[in-house]
Design a protein around this motif. Structure first.
Motif, PDB file in Angstrom:
ATOM      1  N   VAL A   1       8.036  77.787  85.549  1.00  0.00           N
ATOM      2  CA  VAL A   1       7.391  78.279  84.340  1.00  0.00           C
ATOM      3  C   VAL A   1       7.327  79.801  84.267  1.00  0.00           C
ATOM      4  CG1 VAL A   1       6.019  76.183  84.137  1.00  0.00           C
ATOM      5  CG2 VAL A   1       5.036  78.165  85.310  1.00  0.00           C
TER       6      VAL A   1
ATOM      7  N   SER B   1       8.353  68.063  82.148  1.00  0.00           N
ATOM      8  CA  SER B   1       8.828  69.442  82.045  1.00  0.00           C
ATOM      9  C   SER B   1       7.614  70.354  82.126  1.00  0.00           C
ATOM     10  CB  SER B   1       9.565  69.679  80.719  1.00  0.00           C
ATOM     11  OG  SER B   1      10.778  68.993  80.660  1.00  0.00           O
TER      12      SER B   1
ATOM     13  N   VAL C   1       5.429  73.502  81.585  1.00  0.00           N
ATOM     14  CA  VAL C   1       5.470  74.547  80.561  1.00  0.00           C
ATOM     15  C   VAL C   1       4.626  75.750  80.985  1.00  0.00           C
ATOM     16  CG1 VAL C   1       4.886  75.079  78.150  1.00  0.00           C
ATOM     17  CG2 VAL C   1       5.924  72.873  78.738  1.00  0.00           C
TER      18      VAL C   1
ATOM     19  N   VAL D   1      12.088  70.069  78.088  1.00  0.00           N
ATOM     20  CA  VAL D   1      11.656  71.336  77.502  1.00  0.00           C
ATOM     21  C   VAL D   1      11.786  72.423  78.564  1.00  0.00           C
ATOM     22  CG1 VAL D   1       9.694  72.576  76.526  1.00  0.00           C
ATOM     23  CG2 VAL D   1      10.086  70.193  75.900  1.00  0.00           C
ATOM     24  N   LEU D   2      12.395  73.535  78.216  1.00  0.00           N
ATOM     25  CA  LEU D   2      12.615  74.639  79.159  1.00  0.00           C
ATOM     26  C   LEU D   2      11.564  75.719  78.949  1.00  0.00           C
ATOM     27  CD1 LEU D   2      14.437  76.168  81.260  1.00  0.00           C
ATOM     28  CD2 LEU D   2      15.591  77.174  79.276  1.00  0.00           C
ATOM     29  N   ALA D   3      10.759  75.982  79.976  1.00  0.00           N
ATOM     30  CA  ALA D   3       9.836  77.115  79.934  1.00  0.00           C
ATOM     31  C   ALA D   3      10.612  78.386  80.264  1.00  0.00           C
ATOM     32  CB  ALA D   3       8.702  76.917  80.929  1.00  0.00           C
TER      33      ALA D   3
ATOM     34  N   CYS E   1       8.351  78.087  75.413  1.00  0.00           N
ATOM     35  CA  CYS E   1       9.371  77.108  75.759  1.00  0.00           C
ATOM     36  C   CYS E   1      10.438  76.966  74.687  1.00  0.00           C
ATOM     37  CB  CYS E   1       8.740  75.750  76.064  1.00  0.00           C
ATOM     38  SG  CYS E   1       7.767  75.046  74.725  1.00  0.00           S
TER      39      CYS E   1
ATOM     40  N   ALA F   1       1.029  76.333  73.227  1.00  0.00           N
ATOM     41  CA  ALA F   1       2.354  76.802  73.621  1.00  0.00           C
ATOM     42  C   ALA F   1       3.082  77.451  72.448  1.00  0.00           C
ATOM     43  CB  ALA F   1       3.182  75.645  74.167  1.00  0.00           C
TER      44      ALA F   1
ATOM     45  N   VAL G   1       6.797  77.590  70.819  1.00  0.00           N
ATOM     46  CA  VAL G   1       7.949  76.688  70.864  1.00  0.00           C
ATOM     47  C   VAL G   1       9.094  77.250  70.029  1.00  0.00           C
ATOM     48  CG1 VAL G   1       8.765  74.331  70.500  1.00  0.00           C
ATOM     49  CG2 VAL G   1       6.365  74.734  71.083  1.00  0.00           C
TER      50      VAL G   1
ATOM     51  N   THR H   1      16.585  72.185  79.893  1.00  0.00           N
ATOM     52  CA  THR H   1      16.464  72.411  81.333  1.00  0.00           C
ATOM     53  C   THR H   1      17.774  72.078  82.029  1.00  0.00           C
ATOM     54  OG1 THR H   1      15.553  70.203  81.765  1.00  0.00           O
ATOM     55  CG2 THR H   1      13.987  71.988  81.376  1.00  0.00           C
TER      56      THR H   1
END
Length: 291
Positions: free
Chosen positions: A8, A192, A194, A236-238, A244, A262, A264, A281
């Motif tokens: 993260v 995932s 975050v 989901v990619l942080a 993310c 978050a 996004v 990811t």
């Protein structure tokens, strides 16, 4: 502080393989997509457009991009370089792939790291197997590793030894059979991270002890609804704590992330994510992060 033992922290540098190089031509796509269990045939032209937009988004978020070259001995799956390596503060650990037709990919990453002067700490070797999608860093320097069809007990034992000097805890997470050994199913298919207190999860496939561990560790869980699971809602990619990148088309998950505080950013991933069952990811192998 620079540390790679987080999923993260702010990404400074990431390794990618562009769709134009993973999907070399239409003949390769015709030959491979069914054998690799893609959900549908990727459209190469649209995949390149989607991938360019994905790269532009990462660049705008302050990420430096590195690219693996095209290679004649890799498949469409080489689009997803996270699976080939695990990165620690002590160096990069190369994987041995549980999916037989991906066995050549880690060597290409090794050559890239040698060229760039990156430290390779070691490798997981057969009969052990570990895929990077089965490995994630959690808060407090904890490494969670799945035991499933892609990552086996021998590989987990090797990874445990390779990381013994750098982790505070090592958690093994047994995965369900779900759709069987031919499916693309990793630990990061159900979680995932975050932020250090926030994770996107798909609870119906999550082992109860692992889910309870997350809750007991102070994580808030953003639940992905069933109708958004196959469209990569859980992947989901942080790119930084609470910031993310996600695939378009999962409005319920996006709203729940926003409600959790978050930030996004979304991109179109029909051909580079949904058809190959690999979200942002999977598309990325972060090489440098900062806390």
């Amino acid at each position: 502080m620079q540390t790679m033992q987080t999923d993260v922290g702010q990404i400074k540098r990431v390794l990618l393989k562009h769709a134009k190089d993973a999907f070399r031509d239409d003949e390769q796509i015709d030959r491979e997509w069914k054998a690799l269990n893609f959900l549908a045939r990727p459209d190469r032209s649209n995949a390149i457009v989607e991938y360019d937009a994905f790269c532009d988004l990462l660049s705008k978020l302050g990420v430096e991009l590195e690219f693996l070259p095209a290679s004649a001995d890799t498949t469409l799956d080489s689009l997803y370089p996270r699976d080939n390596a695990v990165v620690t503060d002590n160096g990069i650990i190369l994987c041995t792939m549980g999916k037989a037709n991906r066995q050549t990919e880690p060597e290409h990453q090794r050559q890239h790291y040698i060229t760039r002067g990156s430290k390779v700490l070691g490798s997981v070797t057969a009969p052990g197997s570990v895929e990077g999608g089965d490995v994630t860093w959690l808060r407090n320097n904890v490494l969670a590793v799945a035991n499933g069809y892609r990552t086996n007990a021998q590989g987990i034992a090797q990874l445990r030894e390779l990381t013994a000097a750098s982790v505070s805890d090592f958690i093994e997470v047994p995965l369900p059979h779900f759709r069987g050994p031919s499916d693309v199913f990793h630990l990061m298919s159900i979680i995932s991270p975050v932020a250090d207190d926030l994770a996107v999860v798909y609870s119906p496939l999550m082992p109860v002890p692992f889910r309870n561990y997350l809750l007991d560790s102070g994580y808030r869980l953003v639940e992905v609804p069933e109708q958004e699971y196959d469209s990569q809602g859980c992947n989901v990619l942080a790119v930084a704590p609470g910031v993310c990148v996600a695939v378009e088309g999962n409005p319920i998950t996006k709203k729940r992330l926003l409600d959790a505080g978050a930030e996004v950013h979304t991109f179109s991933g029909k051909d580079i994510c949904e058809k190959g069952c690999g979200g942002p990811t999977c598309l990325t192998r972060p090489l440098e992060r900062e806390r």
